[in-house]
Design an enzyme around this catalytic site. Structure first.
Site, PDB file in Angstrom:
ATOM      1  N   HIS A  14     -33.823  -4.010  -7.344  1.00  0.00           N
ATOM      2  CA  HIS A  14     -32.709  -3.413  -6.758  1.00  0.00           C
ATOM      3  C   HIS A  14     -33.477  -2.115  -6.158  1.00  0.00           C
ATOM      4  CE1 HIS A  14     -28.022  -2.781  -6.055  1.00  0.00           C
ATOM      5  NE2 HIS A  14     -28.875  -1.904  -4.999  1.00  0.00           N
ATOM      6  N   HIS A  16     -33.721   0.442  -2.535  1.00  0.00           N
ATOM      7  CA  HIS A  16     -33.784   0.611  -1.255  1.00  0.00           C
ATOM      8  C   HIS A  16     -34.765   1.410  -0.805  1.00  0.00           C
ATOM      9  CE1 HIS A  16     -29.527  -1.148  -0.938  1.00  0.00           C
ATOM     10  NE2 HIS A  16     -29.608  -0.426  -2.091  1.00  0.00           N
ATOM     11  N   HIS A 194     -24.974  -6.882  -2.172  1.00  0.00           N
ATOM     12  CA  HIS A 194     -24.230  -5.955  -2.872  1.00  0.00           C
ATOM     13  C   HIS A 194     -22.721  -6.625  -3.339  1.00  0.00           C
ATOM     14  CE1 HIS A 194     -27.552  -3.298  -2.260  1.00  0.00           C
ATOM     15  NE2 HIS A 194     -27.119  -2.406  -2.903  1.00  0.00           N
ATOM     16  N   GLU A 197     -19.565  -3.130  -6.540  1.00  0.00           N
ATOM     17  CA  GLU A 197     -20.019  -1.709  -6.802  1.00  0.00           C
ATOM     18  C   GLU A 197     -18.728  -0.912  -6.879  1.00  0.00           C
ATOM     19  OE1 GLU A 197     -22.738  -0.169  -3.786  1.00  0.00           O
ATOM     20  OE2 GLU A 197     -23.273   1.616  -5.187  1.00  0.00           O
ATOM     21  N   ASP A 275     -32.095   1.759  -7.704  1.00  0.00           N
ATOM     22  CA  ASP A 275     -31.222   1.780  -6.279  1.00  0.00           C
ATOM     23  C   ASP A 275     -31.700   2.594  -5.283  1.00  0.00           C
ATOM     24  OD1 ASP A 275     -29.116   0.868  -4.782  1.00  0.00           O
ATOM     25  OD2 ASP A 275     -27.698   2.005  -5.858  1.00  0.00           O
ATOM     26  N   ASP A 276     -31.315   3.927  -5.449  1.00  0.00           N
ATOM     27  CA  ASP A 276     -32.205   5.132  -4.490  1.00  0.00           C
ATOM     28  C   ASP A 276     -32.329   6.152  -5.603  1.00  0.00           C
ATOM     29  OD1 ASP A 276     -30.895   3.799  -1.758  1.00  0.00           O
ATOM     30  OD2 ASP A 276     -29.023   3.963  -3.116  1.00  0.00           O
TER      31      ASP A 276
HETATM   32  N1  ADE Z   1     -27.618   1.589   0.276  1.00  0.00           N
HETATM   33  C1  ADE Z   1     -28.527   2.004  -0.389  1.00  0.00           C
HETATM   34  N2  ADE Z   1     -27.758   2.238  -1.344  1.00  0.00           N
HETATM   35  C2  ADE Z   1     -26.609   1.653  -1.618  1.00  0.00           C
HETATM   36  C3  ADE Z   1     -25.772   1.231  -2.537  1.00  0.00           C
HETATM   37  N3  ADE Z   1     -25.852   1.869  -3.764  1.00  0.00           N
HETATM   38  N4  ADE Z   1     -24.605   0.673  -2.264  1.00  0.00           N
HETATM   39  C4  ADE Z   1     -24.399   0.114  -0.884  1.00  0.00           C
HETATM   40  N5  ADE Z   1     -25.448   0.354  -0.064  1.00  0.00           N
HETATM   41  C5  ADE Z   1     -26.606   1.223  -0.357  1.00  0.00           C
HETATM   42 ZN    ZN Z   2     -28.290  -0.691  -3.693  1.00  0.00          ZN
END
Ligand code: ADE
Ligand code: ZN
Length: 335
Positions: A14, A16, A194, A197, A275-276
C-alpha cells in the site's frame, strides 16, 4: 529489533507513488519545470504537513503532484522510491498511482505510465526490487471520469495489474463505482479498494459485496462489525494497514491505541505499509518500528507480518514461494 526489522525481507502493498514525493525532490522538479509552489523551503513544506483528517492531507497532496509534468518526472519520482525500497530490504512493492490527478491537468496517461513503469523495470534489473502497478480511481470524481481513465489505460494493460479506489472516502461509497469495477474486472484487472479508513464498516461491506475486492486498503473500521470480521476471514482477504498514516490523519489518536495487534489476534491477515511516506513521517521500516515499539510486537509477530506481505501480494504462487523461502531462511538465522 531495529536491526531485525531493517534486514527483514518484506513487501510493501500500500503505497501511493504521489505520496512518496519528498519535499527536496518536489523543489528540484518544480524548479526544472518552472512551476511555482506555495512554499519557500523544505522546512516550510514540512511545517505544512500537519493534518486533522484525510481531506486536509489530500488538499496538500494534490498540490504537490502538480509539479509532475514530464515522463522523466514520473520516472525520477518512482525510481527514488524504489531506491528506498532496496535500502530497506523491501523485496517487492505494489505501487498505486492516480492517473486522474495528472490527466485532469493535461498530462497524458501515456506520460505517467511510461515514466512509472520504466523506473520499475530498471529497479528490477539494477536494484533487484520487483513491482506491480495498481491504477487507482479518485472516488471524489464521478464514475464517468473513472471510465475514461479505464479506457485510457487499455493500451497499457500489460503494465497494470489491479485497480484501486482512493481519495475522499466519506460520501463516496464503493457502490458509486459498481459499473466501472465490473468493466475493470472484465478488462483483466484485479479489484482492490481503500475502505474503512474514515468510512464506517458499511463501506467495507460494499467494497466486498459490490466491488468484489481481493484486498482491503486500511480496513480499520471493519472492527466495528463482528460479522464483517468473520466475512473477511472467511474470504481470506488481507488488510493493508498503515500505522503512521493512521496517526498522521487522526484515524488513530495515538500509536499505542493502534488496532494492528488486535486485528492479528482476531485472525485477520494484516500487512504493514507506509501509504504516503513523504507526508506521514516514515517509510515502511519506520512503520514496522513504530508498531513494534508501541504494541510490543515479538519477532514472531514481525515475521508473520512480513510473510503476509508476500502471501497476500498479487504475485504468482511461484514468486511468492521464492520470497517466502528467502524470508524463512532469514528468520531461521535471526530468531
Ligand atoms: N490517497 C493517498 N493516500 C490516501 C489515503 N490514505 N486515503 C485515501 N486516499 C489517499
Ligand atoms: Zn492509501
Amino acid at each position: 529489533m531495529k536491526n531485525f526489522i531493517e534486514n527483514l525481507p518484506k513487501a510493501e502493498l500500500h503505497l501511493h507513488i504521489e505520496g512518496s514525493f519528498e519535499p527536496a525532490q518536489m523543489f528540484e522538479i518544480a524548479q526544472r519545470n518552472a512551476i511555482e509552489i506555495p512554499f519557500k523551503s523544505v522546512k516550510e513544506v514540512e511545517e505544512a504537513y500537519k493534518f486533522d483528517c484525510l481531506q486536509d492531507f489530500l488538499d496538500i497532496y494534490y498540490q504537490g503532484a502538480n509539479v509532475l509534468i514530464k515522463e522523466q518526472d514520473f520516472y525520477d519520482l518512482t525510481y527514488a522510491y524504489l531506491q528506498k525500497c532496496a535500502a530497506q530490504n523491501v523485496r517487492h512493492t505494489e505501487i498505486m498511482f492516480d492517473p486522474q490527478t495528472h490527466t485532469d491537468r493535461g498530462v497524458a496517461f501515456e506520460t505517467v505510465i511510461k515514466g512509472i513503469s520504466n523506473a520499475c523495470a530498471d529497479a528490477q534489473t539494477k536494484l533487484g526490487v520487483s513491482s506491480l502497478l495498481i491504477m487507482s480511481f479518485l472516488r471524489h470524481l464521478p464514475e464517468e471520469s473513472a471510465f475514461k481513465t479505464l479506457e485510457q489505460s487499455l493500451p497499457f494493460k500489460h503494465l497494470i495489474t489491479a485497480v484501486g479506489l482512493d481519495s475522499s472516502e466519506k460520501g463516496n461509497p464503493p457502490s458509486k463505482f459498481k459499473n466501472v469495477y465490473k468493466a475493470s474486472v472484465d478488462a483483466g484487472y484485479i479489484p482492490l479498494a481503500h475502505a474503512g479508513e474514515e468510512g464506517d464498516a458499511s463501506y467495507v461491506w460494499e467494497a466486498l459485496d459490490i466491488l468484489g475486492i481481493k484486498r482491503i486498503d486500511h480496513g480499520n473500521n471493519a472492527l466495528q462489525d463482528p460479522k464483517l470480521i468473520e466475512e473477511i476471514i472467511k474470504q481470506d482477504i488481507a488488510l493493508t494497514v498503515c500505522p503512521l498514516s493512521n496517526t498522521a490523519l487522526q484515524v488513530v489518536k495515538d500509536i499505542k491505541d493502534h488496532p494492528l495487534k488486535k486485528m492479528m489476534d482476531l485472525g485477520l491477515k494484516v500487512t504493514i505499509n507506509s501509504d504516503d511516506p513523504a507526508y506521514f513521517g516514515g517509510q515502511v521500516n519506520a512503520n514496522y518500528m513504530a508498531v513494534q515499539k508501541a504494541l510490543n510486537l515479538s519477532k514472531d509477530d514481525l515475521y508473520l507480518l512480513a510473510k503476509n506481505s508476500f502471501e497476500y501480494s498479487l504475485l504468482s504462487k511461484n514468486k511468492i514461494n521464492k520470497y517466502v523461502e528467502e524470508l524463512n531462511t532469514y528468520y531461521k538465522a535471526n530468531s
